[in-house]
Design a protein around this motif. Structure first.
Motif, PDB file in Angstrom:
ATOM      1  N   ASN A   1       0.811  -1.216   0.000  1.00 14.19           N
ATOM      2  CA  ASN A   1       0.000   0.000   0.000  1.00 14.19           C
ATOM      3  C   ASN A   1       0.845   1.266   0.000  1.00 14.19           C
ATOM      4  OD1 ASN A   1      -3.173  -0.378   0.376  1.00 14.19           O
ATOM      5  ND2 ASN A   1      -2.130  -2.115   1.324  1.00 14.19           N
ATOM      6  N   GLY A   2       2.156   1.105  -0.080  1.00 13.95           N
ATOM      7  CA  GLY A   2       3.026   2.279  -0.182  1.00 13.95           C
ATOM      8  C   GLY A   2       3.136   3.087   1.085  1.00 13.95           C
ATOM      9  N   ALA A   3       3.047   2.425   2.237  1.00 17.79           N
ATOM     10  CA  ALA A   3       3.114   3.145   3.509  1.00 17.79           C
ATOM     11  C   ALA A   3       4.431   3.912   3.626  1.00 17.79           C
ATOM     12  CB  ALA A   3       2.964   2.172   4.672  1.00 17.79           C
TER      13      ALA A   3
ATOM     14  N   ALA B   1      -7.984   7.029   8.153  1.00 15.38           N
ATOM     15  CA  ALA B   1      -8.434   7.465   6.826  1.00 15.38           C
ATOM     16  C   ALA B   1      -8.555   6.263   5.905  1.00 15.38           C
ATOM     17  CB  ALA B   1      -7.458   8.481   6.249  1.00 15.38           C
ATOM     18  N   ILE B   2      -9.328   6.435   4.836  1.00 17.09           N
ATOM     19  CA  ILE B   2      -9.496   5.408   3.819  1.00 17.09           C
ATOM     20  C   ILE B   2      -9.001   5.967   2.496  1.00 17.09           C
ATOM     21  CG2 ILE B   2     -11.159   3.965   2.572  1.00 17.09           C
ATOM     22  CD1 ILE B   2     -12.985   4.137   5.012  1.00 17.09           C
ATOM     23  N   TYR B   3      -8.192   5.179   1.803  1.00 18.09           N
ATOM     24  CA  TYR B   3      -7.688   5.543   0.482  1.00 18.09           C
ATOM     25  C   TYR B   3      -8.251   4.548  -0.526  1.00 18.09           C
ATOM     26  CZ  TYR B   3      -4.272   8.279   3.136  1.00 18.09           C
ATOM     27  OH  TYR B   3      -3.673   9.175   3.984  1.00 18.09           O
ATOM     28  N   LEU B   4      -9.019   5.037  -1.480  1.00 13.82           N
ATOM     29  CA  LEU B   4      -9.659   4.173  -2.470  1.00 13.82           C
ATOM     30  C   LEU B   4      -9.058   4.467  -3.839  1.00 13.82           C
ATOM     31  CD1 LEU B   4     -13.342   4.754  -1.278  1.00 13.82           C
ATOM     32  CD2 LEU B   4     -11.848   2.841  -0.663  1.00 13.82           C
TER      33      LEU B   4
ATOM     34  N   LYS C   1      -9.237   1.777  -6.513  1.00 17.31           N
ATOM     35  CA  LYS C   1      -9.750   0.857  -7.521  1.00 17.31           C
ATOM     36  C   LYS C   1     -10.684   1.638  -8.449  1.00 17.31           C
ATOM     37  CE  LYS C   1      -7.836  -2.829  -5.674  1.00 17.31           C
ATOM     38  NZ  LYS C   1      -7.109  -2.171  -4.586  1.00 17.31           N
ATOM     39  N   PRO C   2     -10.651   1.349  -9.760  1.00 20.93           N
ATOM     40  CA  PRO C   2     -11.483   2.112 -10.703  1.00 20.93           C
ATOM     41  C   PRO C   2     -12.957   2.169 -10.326  1.00 20.93           C
ATOM     42  CG  PRO C   2      -9.896   0.795 -11.907  1.00 20.93           C
ATOM     43  CD  PRO C   2      -9.761   0.381 -10.463  1.00 20.93           C
ATOM     44  N   HIS C   3     -13.519   1.047  -9.853  1.00 20.59           N
ATOM     45  CA  HIS C   3     -14.946   1.063  -9.509  1.00 20.59           C
ATOM     46  C   HIS C   3     -15.209   1.907  -8.262  1.00 20.59           C
ATOM     47  CE1 HIS C   3     -13.553  -2.203  -6.802  1.00 20.59           C
ATOM     48  NE2 HIS C   3     -14.601  -1.901  -6.066  1.00 20.59           N
ATOM     49  N   GLU C   4     -14.197   2.084  -7.410  1.00 26.56           N
ATOM     50  CA  GLU C   4     -14.367   2.907  -6.211  1.00 26.56           C
ATOM     51  C   GLU C   4     -14.303   4.386  -6.554  1.00 26.56           C
ATOM     52  OE1 GLU C   4     -12.331  -0.112  -2.921  1.00 26.56           O
ATOM     53  OE2 GLU C   4     -11.060   1.278  -4.062  1.00 26.56           O
ATOM     54  N   THR C   5     -13.278   4.778  -7.301  1.00 26.49           N
ATOM     55  CA  THR C   5     -13.156   6.197  -7.650  1.00 26.49           C
ATOM     56  C   THR C   5     -14.282   6.631  -8.582  1.00 26.49           C
ATOM     57  OG1 THR C   5     -11.576   5.609  -9.394  1.00 26.49           O
ATOM     58  CG2 THR C   5     -10.666   6.305  -7.281  1.00 26.49           C
ATOM     59  N   ALA C   6     -14.827   5.688  -9.370  1.00 25.71           N
ATOM     60  CA  ALA C   6     -15.943   6.027 -10.259  1.00 25.71           C
ATOM     61  C   ALA C   6     -17.163   6.460  -9.450  1.00 25.71           C
ATOM     62  CB  ALA C   6     -16.297   4.839 -11.149  1.00 25.71           C
ATOM     63  N   VAL C   7     -17.373   5.848  -8.288  1.00 25.46           N
ATOM     64  CA  VAL C   7     -18.497   6.230  -7.426  1.00 25.46           C
ATOM     65  C   VAL C   7     -18.343   7.677  -6.981  1.00 25.46           C
ATOM     66  CG1 VAL C   7     -19.599   5.840  -5.189  1.00 25.46           C
ATOM     67  CG2 VAL C   7     -18.978   3.891  -6.625  1.00 25.46           C
ATOM     68  N   TYR C   8     -17.130   8.054  -6.576  1.00 20.19           N
ATOM     69  CA  TYR C   8     -16.915   9.426  -6.109  1.00 20.19           C
ATOM     70  C   TYR C   8     -16.935  10.428  -7.263  1.00 20.19           C
ATOM     71  CZ  TYR C   8     -16.458   7.839  -1.421  1.00 20.19           C
ATOM     72  OH  TYR C   8     -16.766   7.309  -0.201  1.00 20.19           O
TER      73      TYR C   8
ATOM     74  N   VAL D   1      -7.082   8.747  -6.705  1.00 16.61           N
ATOM     75  CA  VAL D   1      -7.344   8.284  -5.341  1.00 16.61           C
ATOM     76  C   VAL D   1      -8.483   9.094  -4.746  1.00 16.61           C
ATOM     77  CG1 VAL D   1      -6.413   8.078  -3.004  1.00 16.61           C
ATOM     78  CG2 VAL D   1      -4.950   7.576  -4.960  1.00 16.61           C
ATOM     79  N   ALA D   2      -9.434   8.395  -4.126  1.00 19.86           N
ATOM     80  CA  ALA D   2     -10.463   9.064  -3.329  1.00 19.86           C
ATOM     81  C   ALA D   2     -10.051   8.909  -1.862  1.00 19.86           C
ATOM     82  CB  ALA D   2     -11.830   8.448  -3.574  1.00 19.86           C
ATOM     83  N   TYR D   3     -10.083  10.012  -1.132  1.00 23.91           N
ATOM     84  CA  TYR D   3      -9.610  10.034   0.254  1.00 23.91           C
ATOM     85  C   TYR D   3     -10.745  10.418   1.179  1.00 23.91           C
ATOM     86  CZ  TYR D   3      -7.208  11.877   4.413  1.00 23.91           C
ATOM     87  OH  TYR D   3      -6.804  12.145   5.694  1.00 23.91           O
ATOM     88  N   LEU D   4     -10.975   9.614   2.210  1.00 25.05           N
ATOM     89  CA  LEU D   4     -12.012   9.873   3.203  1.00 25.05           C
ATOM     90  C   LEU D   4     -11.352   9.854   4.571  1.00 25.05           C
ATOM     91  CD1 LEU D   4     -13.283   8.136   0.732  1.00 25.05           C
ATOM     92  CD2 LEU D   4     -15.207   7.824   2.250  1.00 25.05           C
ATOM     93  N   GLU D   5     -11.597  10.875   5.357  1.00 26.64           N
ATOM     94  CA  GLU D   5     -10.928  11.014   6.644  1.00 26.64           C
ATOM     95  C   GLU D   5     -11.910  10.879   7.793  1.00 26.64           C
ATOM     96  OE1 GLU D   5      -8.699  14.628   8.942  1.00 26.64           O
ATOM     97  OE2 GLU D   5      -8.124  14.275   6.851  1.00 26.64           O
TER      98      GLU D   5
END
Length: 301
Positions: free
Chosen positions: A49-51, A258-261, A263-270, A249-253
């Motif tokens: 995940n590139g921490a 925090a959540i980092y999304l 995946k194409p289907h995840e960012t498509a929702v946002y 990346v979609a970021y939710l805090e």
């Protein structure tokens, strides 16, 4: 790749995707790989995940490459990439552990490397616009990230936020598109003077050529952002051939993480949530007028 792209955060995320791809090509689950490498599954998860805080020792990297049956070419690339992480130090590293939660440092790195940022704020003025006085009020809240009784830690957190704001005026600054809920403008934080100063700061930022600010009025009624809360969508530079080097990346805090999304289907929702809100917001001119009007009301209070 340019330095802006090979910054530690982006480099680590690319390393992580390469290791994940090699592991899957070898037919190994994360659990199987962790067992054979004699490592914790959580460690492999952080690598893939590139921490930011993962340290790549050459011997450990070579062990993973051997287990995954990496080609000579892949091995050469990953050994060079992981070596580069040992040489890079981003400006925000000085704040880790004091004013900067570890779970937030990845976002700082992504924000620093993004070419386009779309941000929706439901409750607060975005951090890239906040004044010192406004931020001081927020740090009084019991959110657990900063010790309310530690003045030095609070001042470092404030200074971090101020240094982040240089992002908007640097060379090759990202485009920042912000939608703020009307509640952000009208709900007082601190006293009237603090709010008047803060709203004028938002208006000042909105004058930058790479920044747009629009207000989602209460009268807009039901909108898709209600199902999502505050979020950011970050897009990154493309290479010389126009190819995507880092997925959006979609970021939710939240208060403790925090959540980092990505995946194409995840960012498509946002993307669809953002599109819905952009159809309902005031345009830039009317948004500025509303913010100016409320700022004047606070100034007279």
């Amino acid at each position: 790749m340019s330095q802006s792209v090979t910054g530690s955060t982006m480099l680590r995320r690319q390393i992580g995707r390469k290791f994940e791809s090699l592991r899957k090509a070898a037919g190994l689950t994360m659990e199987q790989a962790a067992e054979r490498l004699d490592r914790a599954r959580a460690t492999l998860h952080r690598i893939e995940n590139g921490a930011e805080h993962v340290r790549y020792r050459q011997a450990d990297v070579q062990q993973m490459l051997d287990l995954y049956g990496a080609s000579a070419e892949d091995s050469e690339v990953l050994l060079a990439m992981t070596a580069a992480t040992r040489e890079n130090k981003n400006w925000w590293h000085d704040y880790i552990g004091s004013g900067l939660p570890r779970w937030f440092q990845l976002y700082i790195g992504l924000e620093d490397a993004a070419s386009n940022i779309r941000q929706y704020e439901a409750e607060l003025v975005p951090g890239l616009f906040q004044t010192r006085a406004y931020t001081e009020q927020l740090l009084k809240l019991p959110n657990g990230a900063i010790n309310a009784g530690d003045d030095e830690e609070q001042q470092r957190a404030i200074q971090l936020r101020i240094e982040r704001q240089a992002l908007l005026t640097r060379f090759s600054a990202p485009r920042l598109s912000v939608i703020i809920n009307e509640a952000v403008v009208r709900r007082p934080v601190g006293n009237a003077k603090i709010m008047a100063e803060q709203l004028h700061q938002v208006l000042k930022a909105a004058e930058l050529p790479n920044v747009t600010v629009r207000v989602l009025e209460f009268s807009a009624g039901l909108h898709a952002g209600m199902t999502a809360g505050s979020f950011s969508i970050l897009d990154f530079p493309r290479d010389s051939k126009g190819r995507e080097i880092e997925p959006p990346v979609a970021y939710l805090e939240a208060a403790t993480g925090a959540i980092y999304l990505d995946k194409p289907h995840e960012t498509a929702v946002y993307d669809s949530i953002w599109a819905d809100m952009t159809r309902r917001v005031l345009n830039e001119s009317h948004s500025k007028s509303l913010i100016q009007q409320v700022a004047e009301e606070y100034s007279r209070a």
